[in-house]
Design a protein around this motif. Structure first.
Motif, short mmCIF file in Angstrom:
data_model
loop_
_atom_site.label_atom_id
_atom_site.label_comp_id
_atom_site.label_asym_id
_atom_site.label_seq_id
_atom_site.Cartn_x
_atom_site.Cartn_y
_atom_site.Cartn_z
N LEU A 27 0.83 -1.21 0.00
CA LEU A 27 0.00 0.00 0.00
C LEU A 27 0.86 1.26 0.00
O LEU A 27 0.52 2.25 -0.65
CB LEU A 27 -0.95 0.01 1.20
N MET A 28 1.97 1.23 0.74
CA MET A 28 2.87 2.39 0.74
C MET A 28 3.40 2.64 -0.66
O MET A 28 3.45 3.80 -1.11
CB MET A 28 4.03 2.16 1.71
N MET A 29 3.82 1.58 -1.34
CA MET A 29 4.35 1.75 -2.69
C MET A 29 3.28 2.30 -3.64
O MET A 29 3.56 3.22 -4.42
CB MET A 29 4.93 0.44 -3.20
N LEU A 30 2.07 1.76 -3.57
CA LEU A 30 0.99 2.25 -4.44
C LEU A 30 0.62 3.69 -4.11
O LEU A 30 0.47 4.52 -5.02
CB LEU A 30 -0.24 1.35 -4.30
N ASP A 31 0.47 4.00 -2.83
CA ASP A 31 0.11 5.35 -2.43
C ASP A 31 1.21 6.34 -2.83
O ASP A 31 0.93 7.45 -3.27
CB ASP A 31 -0.15 5.40 -0.92
N GLY A 32 2.47 5.92 -2.68
CA GLY A 32 3.58 6.77 -3.09
C GLY A 32 3.58 7.02 -4.60
O GLY A 32 3.83 8.14 -5.05
N MET A 33 3.28 5.97 -5.38
CA MET A 33 3.23 6.15 -6.84
C MET A 33 2.09 7.08 -7.24
O MET A 33 2.27 7.95 -8.09
CB MET A 33 3.07 4.80 -7.54
N PHE A 34 0.92 6.90 -6.60
CA PHE A 34 -0.21 7.79 -6.91
C PHE A 34 0.09 9.22 -6.48
O PHE A 34 -0.28 10.17 -7.17
CB PHE A 34 -1.49 7.29 -6.25
N SER A 35 0.78 9.39 -5.38
CA SER A 35 1.15 10.73 -4.92
C SER A 35 2.13 11.37 -5.92
O SER A 35 2.01 12.56 -6.23
CB SER A 35 1.78 10.65 -3.53
#
Length: 152
Positions: free
Chosen positions: A37-45
């Protein structure tokens, strides 16, 4: 002949150990999920940051808001934080000790940043805040695997 009651504590210890081990497996799975989730949220950010940097007219304001920044400045903030969150998420997935503490700190920072980003992307900000709260919970509750009980 051995006393049957002498085995009862071992049976209880075995059940307790099994319960602790299954809790640990659940927590470890939660930590792995938090890393993803951190990786996905970071990519979306980072993508949101690039959008804000490239075109100031991509995001429209929902109304008056106390905390106002230039969209280009918000874009750079989101891009930088997104890249750092992706790196920390990869560290969490690899089991790096440094990544859990940094992950909790970054998730708390994301909660703050997404709150300030509410006028530009209200729905995504709320989703991102919920993800960050889960990440904080998962990284703070994981205690590692229970040590193996020596066999008699």
């Amino acid at each position: 002949m051995s006393d049957p009651s002498s085995r009862m504590p071992y049976a209880h210890d075995h059940q307790e150990h099994h319960h602790k081990e299954s809790d640990s497996v659940l927590a470890s799975g939660g930590v792995m999920f938090a890393g993803v989730l951190m990786m996905l949220d970071g990519m979306f950010s980072a993508i949101a940051g690039i959008s804000a940097i490239a075109e100031d007219d991509v995001y429209t304001r929902v109304g008056d808001y106390v905390f106002e920044l230039n969209l280009t400045a918000w874009g750079w903030i989101h891009l930088a934080v997104g890249v750092i969150v992706v790196a920390a998420g990869a560290g969490v997935m690899r089991g790096a000790g440094w990544a859990r503490g940094i992950g909790v700190t970054l998730a708390a920072l994301i909660v703050l940043l997404q709150f300030l980003w509410l006028p530009y992307q209200p729905v995504w900000s709320l989703v991102s805040i919920a993800i960050a709260v889960f990440v904080i919970w998962a990284l703070c509750t994981e205690t590692g695997r229970a040590p193996a009980r020596p066999t008699d």
